[in-house]
Enzyme design. Structure first.
Site, PDB file in Angstrom:
ATOM      1  CB  CYS A   1      32.261 -34.059  31.451  1.00  0.00           C
ATOM      2  SG  CYS A   1      32.106 -35.748  30.815  1.00  0.00           S
TER       3      CYS A   1
ATOM      4  CG  HIS B   1      31.444 -36.639  35.111  1.00  0.00           C
ATOM      5  ND1 HIS B   1      30.714 -35.861  34.254  1.00  0.00           N
ATOM      6  CD2 HIS B   1      32.004 -35.776  36.006  1.00  0.00           C
ATOM      7  CE1 HIS B   1      30.800 -34.593  34.610  1.00  0.00           C
ATOM      8  NE2 HIS B   1      31.587 -34.514  35.667  1.00  0.00           N
TER       9      HIS B   1
ATOM     10  CG  HIS C   1      32.735 -30.980  36.937  1.00  0.00           C
ATOM     11  ND1 HIS C   1      31.890 -32.039  37.168  1.00  0.00           N
ATOM     12  CD2 HIS C   1      32.293 -29.989  37.760  1.00  0.00           C
ATOM     13  CE1 HIS C   1      30.975 -31.701  38.079  1.00  0.00           C
ATOM     14  NE2 HIS C   1      31.210 -30.468  38.451  1.00  0.00           N
TER      15      HIS C   1
END
Length: 372
Positions: free
Chosen positions: A286, A334, A346
């Site tokens: 990510c 994240h 993402h």
């Protein structure tokens, strides 16, 4: 962006297409959604792929699959937390290696300087020996020639000054050498400790990812498809809550010039696999995706989502603009890039590909802006 708009319309109300690889499964309310709990909190479950049924109302087969989904989700979240620890340790190892190389060069240069100064000190001692060991002051007094006396006085003063300078430089250089050596020892110890952290995190990641894959491998093909539907349904439900709060009515800012470049790069990676610790160009995690996207925009940002949260400028949700980074979960484990219209791009988790999903499909910690 036109292509993105088509994708968003096809998704319908920007329901998620994949949940993220989350970190610590412990609950944590999203600052942007009050007491609402996000996807993967381990409570509430999915609504039967959009059928609106609670866990208690699911059929035994679907209930078992939902339990599997939660276990897999928790394992991947823990793996991503370990991935962030791995990336952080990797950065420290690389930085310390550079520092050690710099210290080694300083030690080498200082050692050569010390050797030269020792030669100078030796030459001065030899000169005094050749003079019979008689102090220069005594030689001055014994010189009967006035002009010779003055010449000797000047030479003696210069000689004393040179000797003092050499001895001072010699002492200071020895001290520098000792300091550099101590610093190098400290850096080596830190390097060794961080290498062990990195290796431990790597083992932890592999263990959790292998466990999640093992769970998923036990499912039949139809069950795997159904599992994906459950993930999508949970993400859609959380996104719908976020949209129903009316949050988008205050978010209408346009992307900056560099933000547009970052978005263009990130969206062009859609479909590529998530791989932990990867920074492209073929696979990403990510924060690896957001790192490379903003590099393409001409801005260097920290490697990990946690460091992005700590170091980049924070902006209020209502002031968010396309290109900004949304940090998720209470431990900042994240990150996704906001692309407008309530959506992010993402890299979700192992076993999934880079995709577009709803910005509210996970609990939002906050928003950061890489450019001013």
């Amino acid at each position: 962006m036109a292509c993105t708009a088509v994708v968003l319309c096809a998704m319908g109300l920007l329901g998620g297409t994949a949940t993220a690889a989350y970190a610590d499964p412990g609950p944590g309310p999203s600052p942007s959604r009050g007491a609402d709990r996000g996807a993967g909190d381990g409570e509430g479950g999915a609504k039967g792929a959009g059928k609106g049924a609670d866990d208690a109302e699911l059929s035994p087969g679907l209930k078992r699959l939902e339990d599997v989904r939660k276990k897999i989700d928790a394992l991947y979240r823990k793996a991503e937390k370990a991935t962030d620890a791995f990336n952080g340790a990797k950065e420290q190892v690389e930085r310390q290696q550079k520092e050690i190389v710099k210290l080694a060069r300083n030690i080498d240069a200082t050692q050569r300087k010390l050797t030269a100064l020792k030669k100078q000190a030796g030459a001065l001692a030899s000169a005094q020996y050749r003079g019979g060991g008689v102090p220069s002051e005594a030689k001055l007094m014994l010189n009967a020639d006035p002009e010779g006396f003055l010449d000797n006085a000047t030479l003696a003063r210069k000689g004393q000054q040179a000797a003092k300078t050499v001895m001072h430089q010699l002492a200071r250089t020895k001290g520098d050498l000792e300091d550099y050596s101590e610093s190098a020892t400290d850096r080596w110890e830190q390097l060794d400790a961080n290498r062990k952290k990195k290796e431990s995190a790597q083992r932890d990641i592999k263990k959790k990812i292998d466990s999640a894959k093992k769970l998923e491998s036990r499912l039949a093909a139809k069950e795997k498809d159904r599992l994906k539907e459950l993930e999508d349904a949970q993400a859609f439900k959380e996104q719908q809550k976020w949209l129903d709060s009316g949050v988008l009515k205050d978010i209408n800012n346009k992307a900056s010039r560099t933000g547009k470049k970052a978005i263009s790069y990130a969206t062009s990676q859609i479909g590529k696999d998530y791989v932990w610790g990867a920074e492209g160009p073929d696979t990403f995690d990510c924060s690896g995706l957001t790192l490379r996207a903003w590099q393409a925009g001409g801005t260097t940002i920290p490697r990990t989502s946690q460091e992005q949260w700590r170091q980049l400028d924070r902006v209020a949700l209502k002031d968010m603009r396309p290109g900004d980074l949304i940090i998720y979960f209470s431990d900042a484990s994240h990150v996704g890039m906001y692309i407008g219209d309530g959506a992010i791009v993402h890299a979700p988790r192992p076993g999934r590909q880079i995709t577009i999903t709803g910005a509210g499909s996970m609990p939002i910690l906050g928003v950061v802006r890489p450019d001013k």
